[in-house]
Design a protein around this motif. Structure first.
Motif, PDB file in Angstrom:
ATOM      1  N   TRP A 269     -20.349 -35.829 -25.286  1.00  0.00           N
ATOM      2  CA  TRP A 269     -21.233 -34.694 -25.534  1.00  0.00           C
ATOM      3  C   TRP A 269     -21.055 -33.662 -24.422  1.00  0.00           C
ATOM      4  CZ3 TRP A 269     -24.491 -34.170 -29.807  1.00  0.00           C
ATOM      5  CH2 TRP A 269     -24.516 -35.267 -30.670  1.00  0.00           C
ATOM      6  N   GLN A 270     -19.810 -33.219 -24.267  1.00  0.00           N
ATOM      7  CA  GLN A 270     -19.495 -32.196 -23.279  1.00  0.00           C
ATOM      8  C   GLN A 270     -18.598 -31.141 -23.913  1.00  0.00           C
ATOM      9  OE1 GLN A 270     -17.663 -34.047 -19.957  1.00  0.00           O
ATOM     10  NE2 GLN A 270     -19.428 -35.314 -19.436  1.00  0.00           N
ATOM     11  N   LEU A 271     -18.747 -29.926 -23.432  1.00  0.00           N
ATOM     12  CA  LEU A 271     -17.910 -28.824 -23.888  1.00  0.00           C
ATOM     13  C   LEU A 271     -17.115 -28.341 -22.687  1.00  0.00           C
ATOM     14  CD1 LEU A 271     -17.148 -26.776 -26.080  1.00  0.00           C
ATOM     15  CD2 LEU A 271     -19.094 -25.400 -25.367  1.00  0.00           C
ATOM     16  N   ILE A 272     -15.807 -28.316 -22.823  1.00  0.00           N
ATOM     17  CA  ILE A 272     -14.965 -28.025 -21.669  1.00  0.00           C
ATOM     18  C   ILE A 272     -14.744 -26.530 -21.552  1.00  0.00           C
ATOM     19  CG2 ILE A 272     -12.736 -28.440 -20.578  1.00  0.00           C
ATOM     20  CD1 ILE A 272     -12.589 -31.046 -22.148  1.00  0.00           C
ATOM     21  N   GLY A 273     -15.252 -25.952 -20.460  1.00  0.00           N
ATOM     22  CA  GLY A 273     -14.989 -24.567 -20.121  1.00  0.00           C
ATOM     23  C   GLY A 273     -15.296 -23.582 -21.228  1.00  0.00           C
ATOM     24  N   GLY A 274     -14.581 -22.448 -21.217  1.00  0.00           N
ATOM     25  CA  GLY A 274     -14.829 -21.387 -22.182  1.00  0.00           C
ATOM     26  C   GLY A 274     -13.689 -21.184 -23.153  1.00  0.00           C
ATOM     27  N   GLU A 275     -12.726 -22.100 -23.173  1.00  0.00           N
ATOM     28  CA  GLU A 275     -11.579 -21.933 -24.053  1.00  0.00           C
ATOM     29  C   GLU A 275     -11.974 -22.216 -25.499  1.00  0.00           C
ATOM     30  OE1 GLU A 275      -8.594 -20.807 -23.347  1.00  0.00           O
ATOM     31  OE2 GLU A 275      -9.259 -20.461 -21.287  1.00  0.00           O
ATOM     32  N   LEU A 276     -11.830 -21.226 -26.367  1.00  0.00           N
ATOM     33  CA  LEU A 276     -12.234 -21.403 -27.750  1.00  0.00           C
ATOM     34  C   LEU A 276     -11.328 -22.387 -28.486  1.00  0.00           C
ATOM     35  CD1 LEU A 276     -13.144 -17.741 -28.783  1.00  0.00           C
ATOM     36  CD2 LEU A 276     -14.592 -19.506 -27.792  1.00  0.00           C
ATOM     37  N   GLN A 277     -10.105 -22.567 -27.974  1.00  0.00           N
ATOM     38  CA  GLN A 277      -9.202 -23.482 -28.661  1.00  0.00           C
ATOM     39  C   GLN A 277      -9.630 -24.934 -28.501  1.00  0.00           C
ATOM     40  OE1 GLN A 277      -8.339 -21.163 -26.490  1.00  0.00           O
ATOM     41  NE2 GLN A 277      -6.478 -20.044 -27.085  1.00  0.00           N
ATOM     42  N   ALA A 278     -10.484 -25.238 -27.513  1.00  0.00           N
ATOM     43  CA  ALA A 278     -10.827 -26.633 -27.197  1.00  0.00           C
ATOM     44  C   ALA A 278     -12.195 -27.018 -27.734  1.00  0.00           C
ATOM     45  CB  ALA A 278     -10.783 -26.832 -25.673  1.00  0.00           C
ATOM     46  N   LEU A 279     -12.520 -26.506 -28.928  1.00  0.00           N
ATOM     47  CA  LEU A 279     -13.865 -26.712 -29.442  1.00  0.00           C
ATOM     48  C   LEU A 279     -13.924 -27.692 -30.606  1.00  0.00           C
ATOM     49  CD1 LEU A 279     -15.163 -23.030 -29.442  1.00  0.00           C
ATOM     50  CD2 LEU A 279     -15.282 -24.724 -27.629  1.00  0.00           C
TER      51      LEU A 279
ATOM     52  N   THR B 104     -10.231 -20.723 -46.044  1.00  0.00           N
ATOM     53  CA  THR B 104      -9.161 -20.492 -45.065  1.00  0.00           C
ATOM     54  C   THR B 104      -9.735 -20.184 -43.697  1.00  0.00           C
ATOM     55  OG1 THR B 104      -9.140 -18.153 -45.661  1.00  0.00           O
ATOM     56  CG2 THR B 104      -7.627 -19.608 -46.844  1.00  0.00           C
ATOM     57  N   LEU B 105     -11.057 -20.227 -43.575  1.00  0.00           N
ATOM     58  CA  LEU B 105     -11.694 -19.889 -42.298  1.00  0.00           C
ATOM     59  C   LEU B 105     -11.595 -21.017 -41.286  1.00  0.00           C
ATOM     60  CD1 LEU B 105     -14.968 -18.031 -43.332  1.00  0.00           C
ATOM     61  CD2 LEU B 105     -12.863 -17.052 -42.414  1.00  0.00           C
ATOM     62  N   ASP B 106     -11.513 -22.267 -41.743  1.00  0.00           N
ATOM     63  CA  ASP B 106     -11.526 -23.379 -40.796  1.00  0.00           C
ATOM     64  C   ASP B 106     -10.379 -23.256 -39.810  1.00  0.00           C
ATOM     65  OD1 ASP B 106     -12.430 -25.779 -39.692  1.00  0.00           O
ATOM     66  OD2 ASP B 106     -10.896 -26.898 -40.791  1.00  0.00           O
ATOM     67  N   ASP B 107     -10.747 -23.386 -38.537  1.00  0.00           N
ATOM     68  CA  ASP B 107      -9.793 -23.314 -37.431  1.00  0.00           C
ATOM     69  C   ASP B 107      -9.231 -21.910 -37.240  1.00  0.00           C
ATOM     70  OD1 ASP B 107      -8.832 -24.716 -35.306  1.00  0.00           O
ATOM     71  OD2 ASP B 107      -6.938 -25.236 -36.266  1.00  0.00           O
ATOM     72  N   SER B 108      -9.885 -20.903 -37.846  1.00  0.00           N
ATOM     73  CA  SER B 108      -9.446 -19.524 -37.638  1.00  0.00           C
ATOM     74  C   SER B 108      -9.807 -19.091 -36.224  1.00  0.00           C
ATOM     75  CB  SER B 108     -10.127 -18.593 -38.645  1.00  0.00           C
ATOM     76  OG  SER B 108      -9.759 -18.952 -39.962  1.00  0.00           O
ATOM     77  N   HIS B 109      -9.003 -18.201 -35.697  1.00  0.00           N
ATOM     78  CA  HIS B 109      -9.191 -17.748 -34.321  1.00  0.00           C
ATOM     79  C   HIS B 109      -8.810 -16.270 -34.279  1.00  0.00           C
ATOM     80  CE1 HIS B 109      -8.255 -18.409 -29.761  1.00  0.00           C
ATOM     81  NE2 HIS B 109      -9.379 -17.776 -29.979  1.00  0.00           N
TER      82      HIS B 109
ATOM     83  N   LEU C 192     -21.098 -11.058 -34.539  1.00  0.00           N
ATOM     84  CA  LEU C 192     -19.778 -11.295 -35.122  1.00  0.00           C
ATOM     85  C   LEU C 192     -18.932 -10.026 -35.101  1.00  0.00           C
ATOM     86  CD1 LEU C 192     -20.854 -13.490 -38.180  1.00  0.00           C
ATOM     87  CD2 LEU C 192     -19.451 -14.257 -36.252  1.00  0.00           C
ATOM     88  N   GLU C 193     -19.543  -8.891 -35.420  1.00  0.00           N
ATOM     89  CA  GLU C 193     -18.792  -7.636 -35.473  1.00  0.00           C
ATOM     90  C   GLU C 193     -18.336  -7.178 -34.096  1.00  0.00           C
ATOM     91  OE1 GLU C 193     -21.521  -5.073 -37.433  1.00  0.00           O
ATOM     92  OE2 GLU C 193     -20.999  -5.758 -39.465  1.00  0.00           O
ATOM     93  N   SER C 194     -19.083  -7.524 -33.039  1.00  0.00           N
ATOM     94  CA  SER C 194     -18.732  -7.066 -31.692  1.00  0.00           C
ATOM     95  C   SER C 194     -17.919  -8.089 -30.908  1.00  0.00           C
ATOM     96  CB  SER C 194     -20.012  -6.736 -30.916  1.00  0.00           C
ATOM     97  OG  SER C 194     -20.827  -7.889 -30.766  1.00  0.00           O
ATOM     98  N   ALA C 195     -17.670  -9.264 -31.477  1.00  0.00           N
ATOM     99  CA  ALA C 195     -16.974 -10.325 -30.756  1.00  0.00           C
ATOM    100  C   ALA C 195     -15.514  -9.970 -30.526  1.00  0.00           C
ATOM    101  CB  ALA C 195     -17.079 -11.630 -31.528  1.00  0.00           C
ATOM    102  N   GLU C 196     -15.015 -10.338 -29.340  1.00  0.00           N
ATOM    103  CA  GLU C 196     -13.598 -10.134 -29.042  1.00  0.00           C
ATOM    104  C   GLU C 196     -12.740 -11.157 -29.774  1.00  0.00           C
ATOM    105  OE1 GLU C 196     -13.400 -10.430 -24.804  1.00  0.00           O
ATOM    106  OE2 GLU C 196     -13.978  -8.338 -24.502  1.00  0.00           O
ATOM    107  N   LYS C 197     -13.198 -12.383 -29.797  1.00  0.00           N
ATOM    108  CA  LYS C 197     -12.489 -13.447 -30.502  1.00  0.00           C
ATOM    109  C   LYS C 197     -13.520 -14.379 -31.123  1.00  0.00           C
ATOM    110  CE  LYS C 197      -8.064 -12.664 -29.727  1.00  0.00           C
ATOM    111  NZ  LYS C 197      -7.100 -12.457 -30.829  1.00  0.00           N
ATOM    112  N   ILE C 198     -13.174 -14.952 -32.269  1.00  0.00           N
ATOM    113  CA  ILE C 198     -14.070 -15.875 -32.963  1.00  0.00           C
ATOM    114  C   ILE C 198     -13.273 -17.113 -33.360  1.00  0.00           C
ATOM    115  CG2 ILE C 198     -15.632 -16.235 -34.926  1.00  0.00           C
ATOM    116  CD1 ILE C 198     -15.874 -13.173 -35.116  1.00  0.00           C
ATOM    117  N   ARG C 199     -13.845 -18.276 -33.093  1.00  0.00           N
ATOM    118  CA  ARG C 199     -13.252 -19.547 -33.553  1.00  0.00           C
ATOM    119  C   ARG C 199     -14.232 -20.148 -34.552  1.00  0.00           C
ATOM    120  NH1 ARG C 199     -10.679 -24.312 -31.548  1.00  0.00           N
ATOM    121  NH2 ARG C 199     -10.076 -25.450 -33.431  1.00  0.00           N
ATOM    122  N   ILE C 200     -13.757 -20.455 -35.758  1.00  0.00           N
ATOM    123  CA  ILE C 200     -14.631 -20.984 -36.800  1.00  0.00           C
ATOM    124  C   ILE C 200     -14.236 -22.414 -37.120  1.00  0.00           C
ATOM    125  CG2 ILE C 200     -15.331 -20.773 -39.214  1.00  0.00           C
ATOM    126  CD1 ILE C 200     -15.216 -17.795 -38.944  1.00  0.00           C
TER     127      ILE C 200
END
Length: 675
Positions: free
Chosen positions: A6-16, A158-163, A210-218
């Motif tokens: 139950w830990q989230l590593i850093g701020g990397e969106l790829q590691a979610l 097609t949204l799953d794992d979108s970045h 969502l509209e102002s986000a620089e990057k989104i991971r779904i």
């Protein structure tokens, strides 16, 4: 699985990816406070294409809104300083039970909770974690549309794992086509925003983020749960709201109905919704608004009450704790839920008066309950057991932690001590037989009994006084009251005036601090105890006492005849007042054997003023139970300083909300005793 996952590593969106498996729908099963009971029926009512004919998904939106409102009703608080458990840039993710017990969350904590609720309600949630210009990480929840054909499985997406960005993902178009986006953080309560954001505001905030986000991971939570189950998670605390709602509906439903407020479920979420609407139409205070506020506060406090052991108390000790820490004894309250509502209402009155204290009445009441279910010094607000209490006090009610700790420190854990003289010889063998020892039974408000025996080293006043001093030293330091259980010969010997209580190196009498009363040990006999009960059933506690006539006091047969005389005897008098006759005789023994267990007895012929002080007049109006409890206190105060007076009070139910322990068999000791 261990808590390390139950830990989230850093701020990397790829590691979610692991976040998808921190969604645990199982823990919300059967929780009517979080999942609408009619959720399944609502879904079955949808039209075949899932729409209302105009492109909107009305029922799905209503169900999502119902989930949001139920979550907001729990009055959770946004944590601006999320825990990392000492793991550098890692963020610890709270399990659902930690969110509801501690009352605090981050955006990811609550988004995962909401996804679990949505899955349990058979909706299809997706988690959108994004990086904003002014925030390294934020999370909102998307709810995918569904039709009758897709009720059992999520739509192909097609949204799953979108970045990507919102524009690249085409989120604006999806939201127009019936997708729902919710920023769950608007369900938070804080000092600057005492009310939560509406569901419409939560949707608007999510779209803006969502509209102002620089990057989104779904992450498609619904689809991923088909492939792999969630991490292990502890269950939520048991739900106690259901039974409380039934009690409150019966008690307060008519009053609300007269004001045009008719709740259906009587849940916290529904009552809070009624409160918001009522306050909008009545900006100033009103009885209906105050009642709704008190009901909401009581329902919210109910889980805390259960968590600290409140369900283990009977009504009598709860009434006593309420009187001591809130105010007047609530004799008309016949459940803990009523007392919680009364304490919340007392808080409203206190706020509007000039007598506001550091802690609210509701807080004081629950701290008193916690401090008698457990020794106050053992209550750690950071521990798992008391985390809900600590969060409710400091976060929900907004009290300062130091004030709470100080109140606990000053809290007296009340104890009733029954100190019994062990006498082996028959009363007929000697005028005043010397005891073999003193047996002390310590009774707490939950009825637990601890017993200790202190032997008399010699058959003399010196030996008995030594044993009584040892017994007094065994008593807790604060909040103790004492009953002396003695044979007839010792009832008027003045034991309560002996200097046995250690106070800073000197010895004081029990009458100074321990409020002693006398009990006759003869009522441990079954038949004599039945006589006591029989007279007690006929007693009029609002009536006046009866004086033992001097012309019958010297003859045991005449005394017995007077007691049972329906016309000239004491009748239903609550207690008797008497003294030994000049010519000799022992009318007190006769009175006791006839079941007269409530007596003010003068060891010598009293002055007229003392006799009058012992005769409290009748009360034409009042509460019989309250007078039965308060009479011996008033009598002790009126007769204070008269060492020749004894208040004998053999109440078989106990004393001051303490329940009488079952008779102790001779030669036996309860937990903690020594021979």
């Amino acid at each position: 699985m261990s808590d390390e996952v139950w830990q989230l590593i850093g701020g990397e969106l790829q590691a979610l990816d692991r976040l998808a498996y921190m969604v645990v729908p199982r823990v919300f099963r059967g929780r009517a406070d979080l999942i609408p009971p009619d959720a399944s029926a609502l879904r079955r009512s949808w039209p075949p294409d899932g729409s209302d004919g105009r492109g909107g998904f009305v029922d799905q939106e209503a169900l999502t809104a119902a989930l949001y409102e139920r979550l907001a009703a729990h009055r959770l608080h946004y944590d601006v300083d999320p825990p990392n458990g000492g793991y550098g840039d890692q963020q610890l993710i709270r399990q659902p039970w930690e969110v509801f017990t501690g009352g605090r969350f981050t955006c990811i904590d609550l988004a995962l909770v909401f996804c679990g609720m949505a899955l349990e309600a058979q909706l299809f949630p997706l988690l959108a974690v994004m990086r904003l210009v002014d925030q390294p990480r934020h999370a909102v929840v998307l709810i995918a549309p569904q039709t009758r054909d897709t009720h059992d499985a999520p739509l192909e997406s097609t949204l799953d794992d979108s970045h990507n960005t919102a524009a690249e993902l085409g989120l604006a178009e999806l939201l127009e086509r019936g997708w729902i986006a919710v920023d769950i953080t608007l369900a938070a309560h804080d000092a600057l925003s005492p009310t939560t954001g509406t569901f419409a505001q939560a949707r608007a905030a999510a779209r803006s983020a969502l509209e102002s986000a620089e990057k989104i991971r779904i992450l498609d939570i619904a689809r991923r749960h088909l492939d792999r189950g969630p991490f292990a998670a502890k269950d939520l605390a048991p739900l106690v709201e259901g039974a409380s709602c039934a009690v409150l509906r019966e008690l307060y439903g008519p009053a609300l109905a007269r004001a045009g407020v008719v709740p259906g479920e009587w849940s916290l979420a529904e009552l809070r919704s009624h409160l918001v609407r009522h306050r909008a139409g009545h900006p100033s205070s009103s009885p209906t608004g105050d009642l709704l506020e008190a009901l909401c506060a009581a329902l919210q406090a109910r889980a805390v009450f259960t968590s600290v052991g409140g369900d283990g108390f009977g009504l009598a000790p709860l009434r006593h704790l309420y009187a001591e820490h809130v105010g007047q004894t609530p004799w008309d309250a016949h459940s803990a839920d009523e007392m919680l509502v009364l304490a919340a209402s007392a808080g409203t009155v206190e706020i509007r008066s000039a007598n506001r204290q550091d802690l609210s009445p509701l807080a004081r009441f629950l701290l008193a309950v916690a401090g008698h279910a457990e020794e106050p010094r053992n209550i750690d607000l950071e521990s798992d057991r008391y985390r809900m209490l600590g969060s409710w006090l400091t976060t929900t009610l907004g009290h300062q932690r130091n004030d709470v700790v100080e109140y606990l420190h000053d809290l007296r854990h009340r104890t009733w001590a029954l100190m019994e003289l062990e006498v082996t010889s028959s009363p007929a063998a000697a005028d005043r037989p010397w005891p073999r020892g003193v047996v002390v039974q310590l009774v707490d408000l939950l009825g637990k009994v601890t017993t200790r025996r202190f032997p008399c080293r010699e058959s003399s006043e010196r030996g008995l006084k030594h044993a009584l001093r040892q017994a007094a030293d065994f008593l807790p330091g604060r909040g103790v009251i004492v009953d002396l259980v003695v044979p007839r010969a010792w009832l008027d010997a003045g034991l309560e005036h002996w200097d046995v209580v250690d106070v800073g190196g000197t010895r004081d009498p029990m009458t100074r601090d321990l409020q002693p009363r006398m009990r006759w040990s003869g009522y441990q006999h079954d038949r004599l105890r039945e006589r006591l009960h029989d007279r007690l059933r006929r007693a009029d506690w609002l009536g006046a006492p009866a004086l033992l006539p001097g012309e019958v006091a010297g003859d045991r047969a005449l005394t017995t005849q007077w007691v049972t005389d329906p016309s000239d005897g004491p009748g239903p008098s609550p207690y008797l007042v008497g003294c030994p006759p000049p010519g000799g005789g022992d009318p007190l023994d006769a009175l006791l054997h006839e079941g007269c267990g409530f007596i003010v007895w003068f060891a010598t012929q009293p002055e007229e003023t003392a006799l009058q002080a012992a005769c409290l007049p009748c009360e034409e109006t009042g509460n019989a139970r309250e007078r039965r409890s308060s009479l011996p206190r008033h009598l002790a105060d009126r007769l204070r300083g008269n060492r020749q007076t004894t208040v004998i009070w053999n109440d078989p139910e106990g004393r001051d909300s303490f329940r009488m322990p079952p008779p102790r068999r001779r030669g036996t000791l309860r937990r903690g005793g020594t021979q």
